[in-house]
Design an enzyme around this catalytic site. Structure first.
Site, PDB file in Angstrom:
ATOM      1  N   ALA A 161      90.564  29.727  20.195  1.00  0.00           N
ATOM      2  CA  ALA A 161      90.366  28.561  19.340  1.00  0.00           C
ATOM      3  C   ALA A 161      91.679  28.156  18.672  1.00  0.00           C
ATOM      4  CB  ALA A 161      89.305  28.879  18.280  1.00  0.00           C
ATOM      5  N   GLY A 226      87.100  25.822  30.607  1.00  0.00           N
ATOM      6  CA  GLY A 226      86.269  26.891  30.054  1.00  0.00           C
ATOM      7  C   GLY A 226      85.033  27.145  30.900  1.00  0.00           C
ATOM      8  N   SER A 243      83.263  28.100  18.461  1.00  0.00           N
ATOM      9  CA  SER A 243      82.033  27.734  17.768  1.00  0.00           C
ATOM     10  C   SER A 243      80.827  28.416  18.394  1.00  0.00           C
ATOM     11  CB  SER A 243      81.832  26.219  17.817  1.00  0.00           C
ATOM     12  OG  SER A 243      81.541  25.807  19.148  1.00  0.00           O
ATOM     13  N   GLU A 264      83.284  35.956  20.054  1.00  0.00           N
ATOM     14  CA  GLU A 264      83.680  35.926  18.646  1.00  0.00           C
ATOM     15  C   GLU A 264      83.440  34.510  18.146  1.00  0.00           C
ATOM     16  OE1 GLU A 264      84.400  38.425  16.930  1.00  0.00           O
ATOM     17  OE2 GLU A 264      85.179  39.980  18.265  1.00  0.00           O
ATOM     18  N   CYS A 298      87.431  31.799  10.810  1.00  0.00           N
ATOM     19  CA  CYS A 298      86.055  32.245  11.008  1.00  0.00           C
ATOM     20  C   CYS A 298      85.646  33.204   9.899  1.00  0.00           C
ATOM     21  CB  CYS A 298      85.886  32.893  12.369  1.00  0.00           C
ATOM     22  SG  CYS A 298      87.069  34.200  12.718  1.00  0.00           S
ATOM     23  N   THR A 299      86.643  33.805   9.205  1.00  0.00           N
ATOM     24  CA  THR A 299      86.347  34.710   8.093  1.00  0.00           C
ATOM     25  C   THR A 299      86.516  34.035   6.727  1.00  0.00           C
ATOM     26  OG1 THR A 299      88.639  35.521   8.169  1.00  0.00           O
ATOM     27  CG2 THR A 299      86.965  36.811   9.350  1.00  0.00           C
ATOM     28  N   GLU A 398      77.992  26.419   9.349  1.00  0.00           N
ATOM     29  CA  GLU A 398      79.412  26.652   9.113  1.00  0.00           C
ATOM     30  C   GLU A 398      80.178  25.337   9.241  1.00  0.00           C
ATOM     31  OE1 GLU A 398      82.907  29.596  10.792  1.00  0.00           O
ATOM     32  OE2 GLU A 398      81.755  28.408  12.228  1.00  0.00           O
ATOM     33  N   ALA A 461      91.585  40.521   7.963  1.00  0.00           N
ATOM     34  CA  ALA A 461      91.278  41.752   8.694  1.00  0.00           C
ATOM     35  C   ALA A 461      92.545  42.350   9.294  1.00  0.00           C
ATOM     36  CB  ALA A 461      90.267  41.464   9.796  1.00  0.00           C
TER      37      ALA A 461
END
Length: 512
Positions: A161, A226, A243, A264, A298-299, A398, A461
Site C-alpha cells: 500500500a 494485483g 484495504s 495485512e 493501519c495502526t 476505518e 511496531a
C-alpha cells in the site's frame, strides 16, 4: 523541486522509469505510463511504464527460473547478501527517506524512520538465515527417527500500500529471500517511484553477488496487476497489504486456487485511558497515534476510550495539544502533519466528517480544509476530534484520515468490550498504572487484537515482533518472531535405520 531533483538523480529516477524489472534488467513495458504526483506540492515527480500481461508473464517466468537456482544457495549465504542490501540502504537512507516523504506525504522523520525499518529487517533476516530451525520428535517405532524441516515455497507475490511504500515490501522480501524464495512486487500505483528507487539501490548488490536475475522483480500498475498475482498458480504465496475490500478479493482469488495468502488489512485501533493513567505519557502517545502520517497508518489511533471520571481532563489536554500542531510541508521538520495522499482521500475525510455530524457526534476539535499558497496540492486537512458513540456506522469503519473519536466508559469490562466491538482487530493500547487493569487487558478475555500495548500508543511496531491482526484485519503475520514460517513449507520426515518395518499404532501387515 531543486533539492528533490538532486535526490532523484542520486536514486536513478528519471522522468520515465522502468516499471517492469527483474532485478538485473528493467523493461519499458507495454502498458501505459503511470504518473506520480507529490501530495506535498502537487507537482509531477516522474512516471513509470506499467506492466502489460505479456510483461507480467515474462517476469513470473524469469522469477520461476531464478527460484530453482536461488533455493540451492545456502541460507547463510543468502543472509549475507541481505546484509549487504542493508548496508546499501544505510548509504542511501537520506535520499530514499526524502523520496518516501515527498511521494507519499509523510513527515521527513517518518520517511527516514521507514528506511530505518528496512535496515533493521535486513539485520534481523541476516541472523534468521542461520536459525531456520525444525524440530526432532521421538518415534513410537524402534530404530526410527522423526524430524521436520522447512523448505522455500517458490515465487512470493508482494502487494503493498501507499502508506508504507517501501518498509512493508522489505518486511516480506528480506524474510522471503533468506528463506530461499524469489519475490515479485506490485507496489502501490500511488507511490511507484519509491519502488523503482529500491530496485536501483539493490541492483549492484545483486549483480556483484551473481544473484540470478528474477530474485527481485517489480510489476507496476493498478488493480489488474494485483488480480493477475492473486489468480496465478505460479505464485506460491501472496502477501497483500491494503484495504479490507482489496484483501477480501485477494483472499478469495487465492483460496479459489488453494494457494497461500498473507493478508495485512485495515485497523480501527483504540486506546483505553484508565483513571490511573499518567496523562503526561498518554497524551503524546495518543496524539502521535492519531495524527502521525496524517492518520494514514493501519495502526493509527482511531478511537479513544476514556473513563468518565477523567474524560473532561483528557478532552481539555487534547484540545491544547491539537492547538500546537503545525500542518505543512512534511520535508520541514518543524511541521507535525503533512498532506493526505491525494484529493480522493480528502473527499473521504469530508464524507466522514459529514457522517459524524449526521450521526449525532460533536466535534471537540473542529475539522477543516487547509487553504493557501503553502497547501497548493489541495491534500492538506486539519486533524480533528469528535465525541461519538462506538456503534455509529462511521466509527465502525476505518477512515484513512486524522480523525479521532472520543468515547466514554464506566468500568474496564465495558471499555474492553467497546474496544473489541468493531470488525477490525489490528492494534490496541491501554494507559494505566494499575497492574490488574494491564493484565486484564492482555489476558484471553482482554484485547482481541494482534497487537496489544500497555502505556504506549497503537502505532510504532518494532520489527522484532510479528506484525498483524485478527478478524477483518486478515490474520496474517509479517516481520519478526516466527513469521518466517509463512514463507516456507513444513515437511515431516521419518527415517527407518533398522532392518524391520514396524508400522505405526502397532498395526500388523504380514506378507511373505
Amino acid at each position: 523541486m531543486n533539492g528533490i531533483n538532486d535526490i532523484l538523480e542520486k536514486l536513478g529516477i528519471s522522468s520515465v522509469n522502468h516499471g517492469v524489472s527483474t532485478g538485473q534488467a528493467g523493461w519499458e513495458g507495454a502498458g501505459a505510463l503511470l504518473e506520480s504526483f507529490s501530495p506535498v506540492d502537487g507537482l509531477k515527480i516522474g512516471a513509470v511504464t506499467q506492466s502489460a500481461r505479456t510483461d507480467y508473464d515474462r517476469v513470473v517466468e524469469t522469477a520461476s527460473l531464478a527460484f530453482k537456482k536461488w533455493r540451492s544457495v545456502p541460507a547463510p549465504r543468502r543472509g549475507e547478501i541481505v546484509r549487504q542490501i542493508g548496508d546499501k540502504l544505510r548509504s542511501h537512507k537520506q535520499e530514499l527517506g526524502t523520496l518516501v516523504s515527498y511521494e507519499m506525504g509523510k513527515s521527513l522523520q517518518e520517511g527516514l524512520g521507514e528506511v530505518q525499518e528496512m535496515i533493521d529487517i535486513c539485520d534481523f533476516a541476516t541472523g534468521l538465515s542461520r536459525q531456520l530451525y525444525g524440530l526432532t520428535m521421538h518415534s513410537e517405532r524402534p530404530q526410527h527417527r522423526m524430524y521436520e524441516q522447512w523448505h522455500p515455497l517458490g515465487v512470493v507475490g508482494i502487494i503493498t500500500a501507499f502508506n508504507f511504500p517501501v518498509a512493508v515490501w522489505s518486511w516480506n522480501a528480506m524474510i522471503a529471500w533468506v528463506c530461499g524464495n524469489v519475490c515479485v512486487w506490485k507496489p502501490s500505483e500511488k507511490t511507484p517511484l519509491t519502488a523503482v528507487a529500491c530496485q536501483n539501490i539493490i541492483h549492484d548488490v545483486l549483480k556483484a553477488n551473481d544473484v540470478p536475475e528474477g530474485v527481485s522483480c517489480i510489476v507496476s500498475g493498478g488493480r489488474d496487476v494485483g488480480k493477475w498475482i492473486a489468480g496465478d498458480v505460479r505464485i506460491s504465496l501472496v502477501s497483500a497489504t491494503g484495504s479490507i475490500p482489496m484483501g477480501r478479493a485477494v483472499g478469495e482469488a487465492v483460496a479459489q486456487r488453494l494457494g497461500k495468502s498473507l493478508l495485512e488489512l485495515g485497523g480501527n485501533n483504540a486506546v483505553i485511558v484508565t483513571p490511573t493513567a499518567d496523562l503526561k505519557v498518554a497524551i503524546p502517545g495518543i496524539v502521535f497515534g492519531a495524527v502521525g502520517t496524517a492518520g494514514q497508518r493501519c495502526t493509527s489511533t482511531r478511537r479513544l476510550i476514556v473513563h468518565e471520571s477523567i474524560f473532561d481532563e483528557v478532552k481539555n489536554r487534547l484540545v491544547k495539544a491539537y492547538s500546537q500542531l503545525k500542518i505543512g510541508n512534511p520535508l520541514d521538520a518543524a511541521n507535525h502533519v503533512g498532506p493526505l495522499i491525494d484529493r480522493l482521500a480528502v473527499t473521504h475525510y469530508q464524507n466522514a466528517v459529514e457522517q459524524i455530524r449526521q450521526s449525532g457526534g460533536t466535534f471537540i476539535v473542529e475539522p477543516r480544509l487547509c487553504e493557501g499558497a503553502e497547501y497548493v496540492s489541495g491534500c492538506y486537512v486539519a486533524p480533528c476530534v469528535a465525541e461519538v458513540e462506538n456503534h455509529y456506522a462511521i466509527v465502525q469503519h476505518e477512515t484513512f484520515a486524522p480523525i479521532l473519536y472520543m468515547i466514554r466508559y464506566r468500568d474496564l469490562n465495558e471499555a474492553i468490550a467497546l474496544q473489541n466491538d468493531v470488525p477490525q482487530g489490528l492494534s490496541s493500547s491501554i494507559f494505566t498504572n494499575d497492574l490488574r487493569n494491564a493484565e486484564q487487558f492482555l489476558s484471553f478475555a482482554g484485547s482481541d487484537c494482534g497487537i496489544a500495548n500497555v502505556n504506549i500508543g497503537t502505532s510504532g511496531a518494532e520489527i522484532g515482533g510479528a506484525f498483524g491482526g485478527e478478524k477483518e484485519t486478515g490474520g496474517g503475520r509479517e516481520s519478526g518472531s516466527d513469521a518466517w514460517k509463512a514463507y516456507m513449507r513444513r515437511q515431516t520426515n521419518t527415517i527407518n535405520y533398522g532392518t524391520a518395518l514396524p508400522l505405526a499404532q502397532g498395526i500388523k501387515f504380514e506378507i511373505e
